[in-house]
Design a protein around this motif. Structure first.
Motif, PDB file in Angstrom:
ATOM      1  N   CYS A 164       0.789  -1.220   0.000  1.00  0.00           N
ATOM      2  CA  CYS A 164       0.000   0.000   0.000  1.00  0.00           C
ATOM      3  C   CYS A 164       0.825   1.276   0.000  1.00  0.00           C
ATOM      4  N   PRO A 165       1.437   1.656  -1.117  1.00  0.00           N
ATOM      5  CA  PRO A 165       1.871   3.049  -1.175  1.00  0.00           C
ATOM      6  C   PRO A 165       0.635   3.961  -1.139  1.00  0.00           C
ATOM      7  N   PRO A 186       3.497   5.181   4.645  1.00  0.00           N
ATOM      8  CA  PRO A 186       4.622   6.117   4.537  1.00  0.00           C
ATOM      9  C   PRO A 186       5.909   5.404   4.126  1.00  0.00           C
ATOM     10  N   LYS A 187       6.798   6.149   3.495  1.00  0.00           N
ATOM     11  CA  LYS A 187       8.078   5.593   3.058  1.00  0.00           C
ATOM     12  C   LYS A 187       9.065   5.616   4.220  1.00  0.00           C
ATOM     13  N   THR A 188       8.926   4.659   5.081  1.00  0.00           N
ATOM     14  CA  THR A 188       9.804   4.552   6.240  1.00  0.00           C
ATOM     15  C   THR A 188       9.901   3.100   6.669  1.00  0.00           C
ATOM     16  N   ILE A 192       5.954  -0.538  10.756  1.00  0.00           N
ATOM     17  CA  ILE A 192       5.098  -1.086   9.711  1.00  0.00           C
ATOM     18  C   ILE A 192       3.706  -0.521   9.937  1.00  0.00           C
ATOM     19  N   ALA A 193       3.461   0.661   9.374  1.00  0.00           N
ATOM     20  CA  ALA A 193       2.216   1.374   9.639  1.00  0.00           C
ATOM     21  C   ALA A 193       1.521   1.759   8.337  1.00  0.00           C
ATOM     22  N   MET A 194       0.194   1.797   8.406  1.00  0.00           N
ATOM     23  CA  MET A 194      -0.608   2.241   7.277  1.00  0.00           C
ATOM     24  C   MET A 194      -1.648   3.230   7.802  1.00  0.00           C
TER      25      MET A 194
END
Length: 243
Positions: A164-165, A186-188, A192-194
């Motif tokens: 999921c970008p 997020p790009k991090t 591991i979060a959405m």
């Protein structure tokens, strides 16, 4: 001497049996005294029951009512409370369930430098979810209010990853129809979060529902669903969020 003792014993026995009416009255008096004592004890329990009902402490009322109907079931006091006890038990079950759901939430507040406090409310999924084949693990739902980053709602995994970008998740309230909501990852690599884009709507759903389920895409393929029993959330812990 033995004859005299035997004669005296017989005389006493005859005297005891010579007036059955007095014996009946004595027994009735003893029974009445025992009933009165039992009613008095029942009144003491009933007083605690009535106080609990008046205070709407349904769990305590259920305990006292159950004791009354069990130990003093043949008293006038028990007959008085028995018709309404089923409703008290139902309310006690509801109160116990609410207390259980309230205990599922965790609330945190921490300072962010001199910019203010970050406050958050979080809850783990009802059941663990296997998102990558490594075995079931908890999924966490977090509502956060940060002095700089503002308000967000997001899911956190302990293993695997989201696919999921930019994506869509399906949110179901209780037994309702699924609602599509935009989400992004997020790009991090720090967590591991959405994030759910419409955090305002998700917060409202969480507050009003007994439970919500969120279906999300995973990197391992397909989707997974996490169920959160949100009905016990304390909105006062997140004062800056929308009502």
């Amino acid at each position: 001497m033995k004859r005299l003792i035997l004669a005296a014993a017989c005389a006493f026995a005859l005297a005891a049996c010579s007036n059955p009416e007095e014996e009946r009255r004595a027994q009735e008096a003893a029974d009445a005294a025992a009933r009165a004592q039992k009613e008095q004890k029942a009144e003491g329990v009933a007083k605690q029951y009535d106080m609990a009902v008046a205070a709407q402490d349904w769990e305590k009322a259920r305990i006292h009512g159950g004791s009354l109907l069990d130990q003093y079931k043949d008293t006038d006091v028990a007959a008085r409370i028995e018709p309404g006890y089923a409703e008290v038990k139902a309310k006690a079950d509801t109160a116990r369930e609410l207390r259980r759901m309230q205990g599922l939430w965790q609330y945190n507040q921490m300072p962010v430098g001199n910019k203010g406090n970050q406050v958050s409310a979080s809850i783990y999924s009802k059941e663990r979810v296997d998102v990558d084949g490594s075995g079931p693990k908890p999924v966490q739902l977090i509502f956060r209010d940060h002095p700089e980053w503002k308000r967000h709602a997001y899911l956190v995994l302990q293993a695997g990853d989201f696919r999921c970008p930019q994506c869509t998740v399906k949110v179901t309230v209780d037994d309702g129809k699924p609602i599509n909501m935009a989400a992004w990852r997020p790009k991090t690599d720090e967590a591991i979060a959405m994030f759910i884009t419409d955090q305002k709507a998700l917060w409202k759903l969480a507050r009003k529902a007994k439970s919500i389920s969120i279906e999300f895409p995973v990197k391992a393929g397909g989707t997974r669903t996490a169920v959160f029993e949100t009905g016990g959330v304390d909105a006062s812990k997140m004062p800056n969020w929308w009502n």
